[in-house]
Design a protein around this motif. Structure first.
Motif, PDB file in Angstrom:
ATOM      1  N   ASN A 425       0.824  -1.627   0.360  1.00 58.94           N
ATOM      2  CA  ASN A 425      -0.367  -0.068  -0.057  1.00 58.94           C
ATOM      3  C   ASN A 425       1.009   1.397  -0.069  1.00 58.94           C
ATOM      4  O   ASN A 425       0.024   2.075   0.093  1.00 58.94           O
ATOM      5  N   GLN A 428       0.686   4.172  -2.497  1.00 58.00           N
ATOM      6  CA  GLN A 428      -0.869   4.482  -2.568  1.00 58.00           C
ATOM      7  C   GLN A 428      -1.197   5.447  -0.889  1.00 58.00           C
ATOM      8  O   GLN A 428      -1.516   6.955  -1.201  1.00 58.00           O
ATOM      9  N   PHE A 431       0.978   9.030  -2.259  1.00 59.39           N
ATOM     10  CA  PHE A 431       0.409   9.608  -3.673  1.00 59.39           C
ATOM     11  C   PHE A 431      -0.918  10.381  -2.546  1.00 59.39           C
ATOM     12  O   PHE A 431      -0.854  11.914  -2.736  1.00 59.39           O
ATOM     13  N   ASN A 432      -1.697  10.125  -1.608  1.00 57.73           N
ATOM     14  CA  ASN A 432      -2.427  10.236  -1.039  1.00 57.73           C
ATOM     15  C   ASN A 432      -1.850  11.609  -0.066  1.00 57.73           C
ATOM     16  O   ASN A 432      -2.397  12.808   0.233  1.00 57.73           O
ATOM     17  N   ILE A 435      -1.615  14.700  -2.516  1.00 51.80           N
ATOM     18  CA  ILE A 435      -2.913  15.084  -3.006  1.00 51.80           C
ATOM     19  C   ILE A 435      -3.289  16.218  -1.720  1.00 51.80           C
ATOM     20  O   ILE A 435      -3.453  16.926  -1.797  1.00 51.80           O
ATOM     21  N   LEU A 439      -4.255  19.658  -2.025  1.00 51.23           N
ATOM     22  CA  LEU A 439      -5.361  20.207  -1.417  1.00 51.23           C
ATOM     23  C   LEU A 439      -5.641  20.880  -0.305  1.00 51.23           C
ATOM     24  O   LEU A 439      -6.183  22.589  -0.205  1.00 51.23           O
ATOM     25  N   HIS A 442      -4.648  24.959  -1.565  1.00 52.24           N
ATOM     26  CA  HIS A 442      -5.259  25.497  -2.170  1.00 52.24           C
ATOM     27  C   HIS A 442      -6.363  26.030  -0.883  1.00 52.24           C
ATOM     28  O   HIS A 442      -6.358  27.334  -1.094  1.00 52.24           O
ATOM     29  N   ASN A 443      -6.660  25.231  -0.345  1.00 47.61           N
ATOM     30  CA  ASN A 443      -7.443  26.098   0.812  1.00 47.61           C
ATOM     31  C   ASN A 443      -6.984  26.937   1.377  1.00 47.61           C
ATOM     32  O   ASN A 443      -7.666  27.609   1.954  1.00 47.61           O
TER      33      ASN A 443
END
Lengths: 487, 267
Positions: A425, A428, A431-432, A435, A439, A442-443
């Motif tokens: 995993n 994964q 990558f998470n 991201i 995000l 951006h916020n």
């Protein structure tokens, strides 16, 4: 206002005869009028601008022009005036007389604003520090702090925060920081009560600096975690805060958080603050090493930092190779540098990481190796190297640093086949986290675009404002009267 | 001489005598009396008033707290140790300029470091360490604790245990015994992960037991999941080496949903 202009026009000629640098005085007068308008209109930004402009003039300040400025702004013969002038080096008596004669008549027309008075303190203090007259600076700053405690005006806050800074600086320069700790704490309390957030921010940093100067990490952390938090007003103060926070967390072994704060401090710091950024980088490098990361080469090659970061570069190299001997040599070679950076104790902690890296290299290279060889390769100098190697390896296995098993009967270490990471995993998760980072960024960017929460104050009705201003003025007058009584 | 000081010195003498007799009840009683008496001295922290007897008072107070710390070690009371140590600390830090250094300072600071190590409060250990000067770090008592911490972190447990023989002060023995127990637990935890199996005699050696019986008792009490068979200890390893075969669907779903939600906010 017209009177100001007149005076500005009149004063330079009388001054130009005596002062070496006539250009400073008119500038100072401009700043004074800026502060005045700022004070009357209650616009903090004008005062911040005045402080910025002063910093430009800082190098050009002379005792003569300062004396003239004091005569111009303050009422000659008043307490403040005589006190401040006594700090300035004496010069030709004749000049002084002329100055006080010309401007004295004019200045007595208006009463001096507390803002201007505080500004004069600031100016004289900066001058004294630049002239390396630390004892006078200490006296001057203490006097200014005593005065500040009695002034409660939001327009003074900017000037006050600068004064706090220089106050602490001149005590630091003479090595008496511990003396003012109690005073700073009470100032912080006052600033908190007056909701002077800029002052709180500055004072909190000064206090942290004060504690860290004496390595009182425990005190610093207790204060930091209990002090009120709000969004930073000044970028510089925020950077300092982050740096101190990073240091505290490093000492308390919270490396991940420490790394975050230190890197953020280094990134946010203004380009001009090279010394500060070097310090941040030094600490960040050590923290990353302690975390088991190896900082990239570019970190050490930043402009203007190559030389300062050289010892840390060699240290990183030793950790990267996992060579205890080399590590010891580097630590000894640069022990004076590390000592003055106060990172010696942290470097001692690194020994453990060097061993880990060495062990990991061995585990990757050999599928099976005897513990005697492990001890030899790690260069463990102890009376019982094999037993030590065995327990070190077993601890590394438990902590997940290497994937291997031990065979006690035969005295060797068997490395496990490294599995295909893409069948797990792991990708994964990586990558998470990326991201999530994007995000979040951006916020935060969106949030930063919003207007500050107090912008609704503009809507205050004209009448209400007049009423408030009147009240405030009355209060100020009251305070001024009280002051007169005191003296 | 101030009558209060005389009273304190007399009580202190009795206290010291009780310590020598190992009469702990009398000790604690006298100590609480002493502490109450000390509160009437204004020259002590945090007031630090400059009275004429200041130095004398400070010295005697420091002496009392130093004895209190040592007593708490003798009584094997860690909480009392912590309390007394914190009361003593201002005399070493804040009163440094007023008093000549105490010969007991470094042994006691070292003891405190050792206590933090035993209680596994490593962050506080390092915070305390930062307060020490270079010359303090070279002191054998401090050095002993610092080296112990290093060996402990590295995993060189044998070095930790052999340090038991080289304690700089008799008072250290109590904490060293506690540390030995912590070390044994650590070794057991590491061995479990590092070895597939161990012969009982090897295990006994590694876990530092003198007889097989003690080992058996220890295993029964602390690690009942270990299997003893034909003179071997077989560690029950969770066979999770097989890479994850099933997809963690729930986690994936929540993640994807949160992406969708965030994206929607952006668009």
């Amino acid at each position: 206002m017209t009177q100001d202009v007149e005076m500005a026009d009149q004063a330079p000629p009388s001054k130009s005869l005596s002062s070496a640098d006539p250009s400073v005085l008119p500038h100072l007068k401009e700043i004074a009028s800026l502060i005045e308008t700022g004070a009357y209109a209650r616009e903090v930004r004008r005062i911040s601008r005045a402080v910025r402009l002063t910093m430009v003039l800082r190098k050009k300040l002379k005792a003569s022009s300062l004396g003239a400025f004091l005569n111009f702004v303050l009422v000659p013969g008043s307490d403040v005036h005589s006190r401040l002038s006594s700090f300035l080096p004496k010069e030709d008596e004749h000049d002084m007389e002329v100055d006080s004669a010309t401007s004295g008549t004019l200045a007595s027309v208006k009463h001096s604003l507390p803002e201007l008075e505080i500004y004069c303190y600031l100016l004289v203090l900066i001058f004294l520090i630049d002239q390396k007259k630390y004892d006078e600076a200490k006296a001057c700053s203490s006097a200014s702090i005593a005065r500040l405690k009695t002034v409660n005006r939001r327009t003074v806050d900017v000037l006050a925060s600068r004064l706090y800074f220089y106050y602490s600086l001149c005590y630091e320069l003479t090595g008496d920081l511990a003396e003012i700790r109690g005073n700073l704490l009470s100032l912080h309390r006052i600033a908190t009560l007056r909701r002077d957030e800029l002052g709180q921010e500055t004072l909190l940093n000064l206090l942290l600096r004060n504690y860290l100067h004496y390595n009182l990490y425990d005190h610093a952390e207790k204060l930091r975690s209990k002090a009120p938090h709000f969004e930073a007003h000044s970028n510089q103060q925020f950077c300092r805060y982050l740096f101190y926070l990073g240091k505290i967390r490093t000492i308390q072994l919270e490396y991940t958080d420490a790394k975050e704060s230190l890197l953020q401090a280094a990134r946010k710091a203004p380009q001009a603050a090279l010394g500060f950024r070097v310090q941040c980088n030094k600490w960040a490098i050590i923290v990353r090493l302690l975390l088991g990361e190896i900082p990239e080469r570019t970190v050490f090659m930043q402009k203007g930092m190559e030389k300062a970061l050289r010892p840390y570069f060699e240290l990183t190299n030793a950790v990267r190779i996992g060579d205890l001997e080399l590590f010891k040599n580097v630590a000894e070679k640069f022990s004076s540098t590390f000592g003055s950076d106060r990172t010696n104790n942290l470097i001692v902690r690194l020994r453990h990481n060097v061993i880990r890296t060495g062990l990991r290299n061995i585990s990757i290279s050999y599928s099976r190796i005897s513990l005697t060889d492990v001890a030899k390769k790690l260069r463990l100098d102890s009376p019982n190297p094999v037993a030590d190697a065995e327990s070190i390896v077993s601890k590394a296995i438990r902590d997940g640093a290497i994937d291997a098993t031990l065979d006690h009967a035969n005295g060797w270490m068997v490395s496990k086949e490294t599995g295909d990471i893409y069948s797990t995993n792991e990708p994964q998760i990586a990558f998470n986290s990326r991201i999530a980072f994007c995000l979040n960024m951006h916020n935060e960017a969106v949030r930063a675009l919003r207007f500050p929460p107090n912008s609704h104050k503009e809507k205050e009705s004209a009448e209400k404002r007049r009423e408030r201003q009147q009240q405030e003025q009355e209060l100020a007058q009251h305070i001024a009267e009280e002051d007169d009584d005191d003296f | 001489m101030d009558p209060k000081i005389t009273e304190v010195s007399q009580t202190f003498e009795r206290f010291k005598a009780a310590v020598v007799r190992n009469d702990f009840d009398a000790c604690t009683r006298l100590l609480s009396q002493l502490k109450v008496l000390l509160t009437s001295f204004t020259s002590l922290p945090p007031l630090f008033q400059e009275t004429s007897n200041a130095i004398h008072e400070l010295t005697i107070a420091r002496d009392i707290y130093e004895h209190a710390v040592v007593l708490s070690v003798k009584m094997e009371d860690q909480d009392a140790f912590e309390r007394d140590f914190f009361q003593l600390k201002p005399y070493y830090t804040d009163a440094r300029g007023r008093l000549p250094a105490s010969p007991q300072e470094y042994p006691i600071l070292g003891l405190n470091l050792l206590r933090l190590l035993v209680q596994n409060r490593i962050a506080e250990f390092h915070t305390e360490l930062e307060l020490l000067s270079q010359s303090a770090l070279d002191n054998p008592c401090i050095k002993h604790a610092v080296e112990l911490e290093q060996s402990f972190m590295e995993g060189a447990y044998h070095r930790v245990l052999s340090a038991r023989q080289t304690v700089p002060d008799a008072t250290y023995a109590y904490f060293m015994d506690l540390l030995a127990k912590t070390v044994r637990d650590e070794i057991a935890g590491c061995s479990e992960k590092a070895y597939d199996r161990l012969s009982t005699s090897d295990a006994r050696q590694i876990l530092l037991f003198s007889s097989d019986k003690e080992l058996l008792q220890y295993v029964e009490k602390e690690h009942p999941e270990w299997e003893m068979k034909n003179g071997f200890i077989i560690f029950q390893k969770v066979k999770d080496s097989v890479p994850c075969k099933e997809i963690p669907s729930l986690q994936l779903i929540t993640q994807t949903l949160s992406y969708a939600r965030e994206l929607e906010r952006i668009v």
